[in-house]
Design a protein around this motif. Sequence first.
Motif, PDB file in Angstrom:
ATOM      1  N   THR A 139     -33.500  38.381 -39.968  1.00 17.77           N
ATOM      2  CA  THR A 139     -33.957  37.809 -41.302  1.00 17.77           C
ATOM      3  C   THR A 139     -34.782  36.552 -40.833  1.00 17.77           C
ATOM      4  O   THR A 139     -35.309  35.871 -42.060  1.00 17.77           O
ATOM      5  N   GLY A 140     -34.658  36.059 -39.916  1.00 17.38           N
ATOM      6  CA  GLY A 140     -35.095  34.714 -39.417  1.00 17.38           C
ATOM      7  C   GLY A 140     -33.824  33.785 -39.653  1.00 17.38           C
ATOM      8  O   GLY A 140     -34.101  32.564 -39.327  1.00 17.38           O
ATOM      9  N   TYR A 141     -32.818  34.116 -39.961  1.00 17.82           N
ATOM     10  CA  TYR A 141     -31.598  33.355 -40.040  1.00 17.82           C
ATOM     11  C   TYR A 141     -30.511  33.868 -38.955  1.00 17.82           C
ATOM     12  O   TYR A 141     -30.499  35.264 -38.755  1.00 17.82           O
ATOM     13  N   VAL A 142     -29.753  33.028 -38.401  1.00 18.00           N
ATOM     14  CA  VAL A 142     -28.719  33.622 -37.379  1.00 18.00           C
ATOM     15  C   VAL A 142     -27.472  32.844 -37.579  1.00 18.00           C
ATOM     16  O   VAL A 142     -27.220  31.552 -37.685  1.00 18.00           O
ATOM     17  N   ALA A 143     -26.036  33.611 -37.580  1.00 18.37           N
ATOM     18  CA  ALA A 143     -24.996  33.050 -37.643  1.00 18.37           C
ATOM     19  C   ALA A 143     -24.569  33.343 -36.120  1.00 18.37           C
ATOM     20  O   ALA A 143     -24.085  34.507 -35.787  1.00 18.37           O
ATOM     21  N   ASP A 144     -24.321  32.504 -35.090  1.00 15.28           N
ATOM     22  CA  ASP A 144     -24.360  32.534 -33.692  1.00 15.28           C
ATOM     23  C   ASP A 144     -22.828  32.752 -33.444  1.00 15.28           C
ATOM     24  O   ASP A 144     -22.158  31.609 -32.965  1.00 15.28           O
ATOM     25  N   LEU A 145     -22.161  33.663 -33.772  1.00 16.95           N
ATOM     26  CA  LEU A 145     -20.608  33.764 -33.667  1.00 16.95           C
ATOM     27  C   LEU A 145     -20.484  34.729 -32.456  1.00 16.95           C
ATOM     28  O   LEU A 145     -21.254  35.671 -32.105  1.00 16.95           O
ATOM     29  N   ASP A 146     -19.460  34.436 -31.693  1.00 18.73           N
ATOM     30  CA  ASP A 146     -18.965  35.489 -30.619  1.00 18.73           C
ATOM     31  C   ASP A 146     -18.354  36.684 -31.164  1.00 18.73           C
ATOM     32  O   ASP A 146     -17.291  36.813 -31.704  1.00 18.73           O
ATOM     33  N   LYS A 147     -19.093  37.767 -30.994  1.00 16.35           N
ATOM     34  CA  LYS A 147     -18.501  39.245 -31.820  1.00 16.35           C
ATOM     35  C   LYS A 147     -17.284  39.521 -31.040  1.00 16.35           C
ATOM     36  O   LYS A 147     -16.397  40.440 -31.701  1.00 16.35           O
ATOM     37  N   VAL A 148     -16.922  39.506 -29.757  1.00 18.83           N
ATOM     38  CA  VAL A 148     -16.043  39.975 -29.136  1.00 18.83           C
ATOM     39  C   VAL A 148     -14.613  39.120 -29.625  1.00 18.83           C
ATOM     40  O   VAL A 148     -13.517  39.644 -29.957  1.00 18.83           O
ATOM     41  N   ARG A 149     -14.928  37.795 -29.831  1.00 18.42           N
ATOM     42  CA  ARG A 149     -13.729  36.946 -30.484  1.00 18.42           C
ATOM     43  C   ARG A 149     -13.425  37.352 -31.732  1.00 18.42           C
ATOM     44  O   ARG A 149     -12.286  37.456 -32.199  1.00 18.42           O
ATOM     45  N   LEU A 150     -14.631  37.690 -32.466  1.00 21.11           N
ATOM     46  CA  LEU A 150     -14.367  38.116 -34.085  1.00 21.11           C
ATOM     47  C   LEU A 150     -13.389  39.497 -33.975  1.00 21.11           C
ATOM     48  O   LEU A 150     -12.545  39.406 -34.862  1.00 21.11           O
ATOM     49  N   ALA A 151     -13.736  40.206 -33.146  1.00 17.11           N
ATOM     50  CA  ALA A 151     -13.082  41.530 -33.009  1.00 17.11           C
ATOM     51  C   ALA A 151     -11.845  41.269 -32.659  1.00 17.11           C
ATOM     52  O   ALA A 151     -10.717  41.919 -33.434  1.00 17.11           O
ATOM     53  N   ASP A 152     -11.508  40.429 -31.888  1.00 20.49           N
ATOM     54  CA  ASP A 152      -9.976  39.907 -31.442  1.00 20.49           C
ATOM     55  C   ASP A 152      -9.362  39.529 -32.653  1.00 20.49           C
ATOM     56  O   ASP A 152      -8.108  39.665 -33.012  1.00 20.49           O
ATOM     57  N   ILE A 153      -9.918  38.434 -33.407  1.00 25.25           N
ATOM     58  CA  ILE A 153      -9.193  37.963 -34.511  1.00 25.25           C
ATOM     59  C   ILE A 153      -9.173  39.036 -35.605  1.00 25.25           C
ATOM     60  O   ILE A 153      -8.226  38.973 -36.289  1.00 25.25           O
TER      61      ILE A 153
END
Length: 501
Positions: free
Chosen positions: A256-270
């Motif tokens: 979309t031209g916007y990005v939430a730069d989060l660690d997807k591996v960390r998100l999966a663990d959370i």
Amino acid sequence: METTRSIGVTEVALRDAHQSLMATRMALSDMVGACADIDQAGFWSVECWGGATFDACIRFLNEDPWERLRTFRTLLPNSRLQMLLRGQNLLGYRHYGDDVVDHFVEKAAENGMDVFRTFDALNDTRNVERAIAAVKRVGKHAQGTLCYTTSPEHDIDVFVRQATELRDIGVDSIAVKDMAALLKPQVAYDLVKAIKDEMPQMQVNVHCHATTGVTLVSLMKAVEAGADVCDTAISSMSLGPGHNPTESFQEMLEGTGYVADLDKVRLADIKRHFAEVKPRYQQFMSSYTVETEIFDSQIPGGMISNMESQLKAQGAGDKMREVLEEVPRVRKDAGYSPLVTPSSQIVGTQAVFNVLMGRYQILTAEFADLVLGYYGSVLGEIDPDVVEKAKAQTGKEPITVRPADLIDNEWDQLAADAAALPGFDGSDEDVLTYAMFPKVAPGFFATRPEGPKNVGKDPAEVEAERVAAAAKDAGTGPVRTSIKYEVTVNGRKHSVAVDPA
């Protein structure tokens, strides 16, 4: 080359998510295991304190809320810690003297708080001015808040005017707080754009609950309008009266031209961590999933689960529908206050009284104070008959001044009163705990040496219930009830469920 704008994310799993989904009952011990991943996932901030957590810690969990904050500070060294502060109410349910507000902010900062999202339930800027000044004085991030609501008195211009008032008292950012999932997509765009047009350099955060099912789209439109940070909850602690899923928000922005730069591996663990923890609190979970009728009742996510449990405790669980219908009528009579702590509790409790005892046969002391101006000013006209009943019941006259102007400095007296209590540790933090909850704190001080309590079910019990339910669903014959034993290991009691052979 197309430019990409980075969007910050505030993760609310450690505070508002469990407040909204399970009546703020999650123990600190069930959160610490996720902190390392949360700290490294890339969030703009981590909301972990304030709101109802302070109350729940001492009322239900025998846990020192200040120790909780210090623990988060230790376990989240790379994160901005964020709290929700109710302006002159602090974390209690009344206005406090200015000296108490100053002490609270100083101690919260000293114990590790970084971002103070400060709001007033009535959007009365006079009620947040002292707290904002205190936050600025200790060099922390002062976030002013617009409690979003809808009524004949509320429109975009009203909210922009309130935003400019917050700017003028020196806030570092502005949060649009949609506590009841009322912010529809187009309004989200129009509101954020109007604020950004008025003050282009001001950071705007958007906080939405998910209760009505429309607000993930609202977050997208807010981002398109210029929002800088959005609040979300990890997916295993999201939706219903809670919030939109963090992972879904990140995926939605891709391309979309916007990005939430989060660690997807960390998100999966959370996600996995809280998916394992969540079943332990099933008895506190709200039954609400998607509820578009909230557009009428406007009860925020954090209030629904508490109201359900209150009615059930009074043997009136079947009255929930009538209470939901009564809430907007009471709100209109009270001048169209936004419904957020403490006004949501005040209006909600009065609605319960009206349903159970007849309309305004009895006014709660807090509702009487609300309609008489002792919580601040509202935009709408207050029903004059209700005002007269409040005057007759309380002997008070309506006021128009800032409520705290009528409150003398009270720190010295509170400190003296707290010092007389068994278990008081001599700290300013304990004085503040007593100040917030003078009826609950004495019992907490006395039992604090026993250590925190976890009110969630033991994992073995949860597993036994799961197996029994699966067997029943599979139709494998009569399900025999597990036998539960209490065993003590290394001084700690554990509940063990054993299936009969």
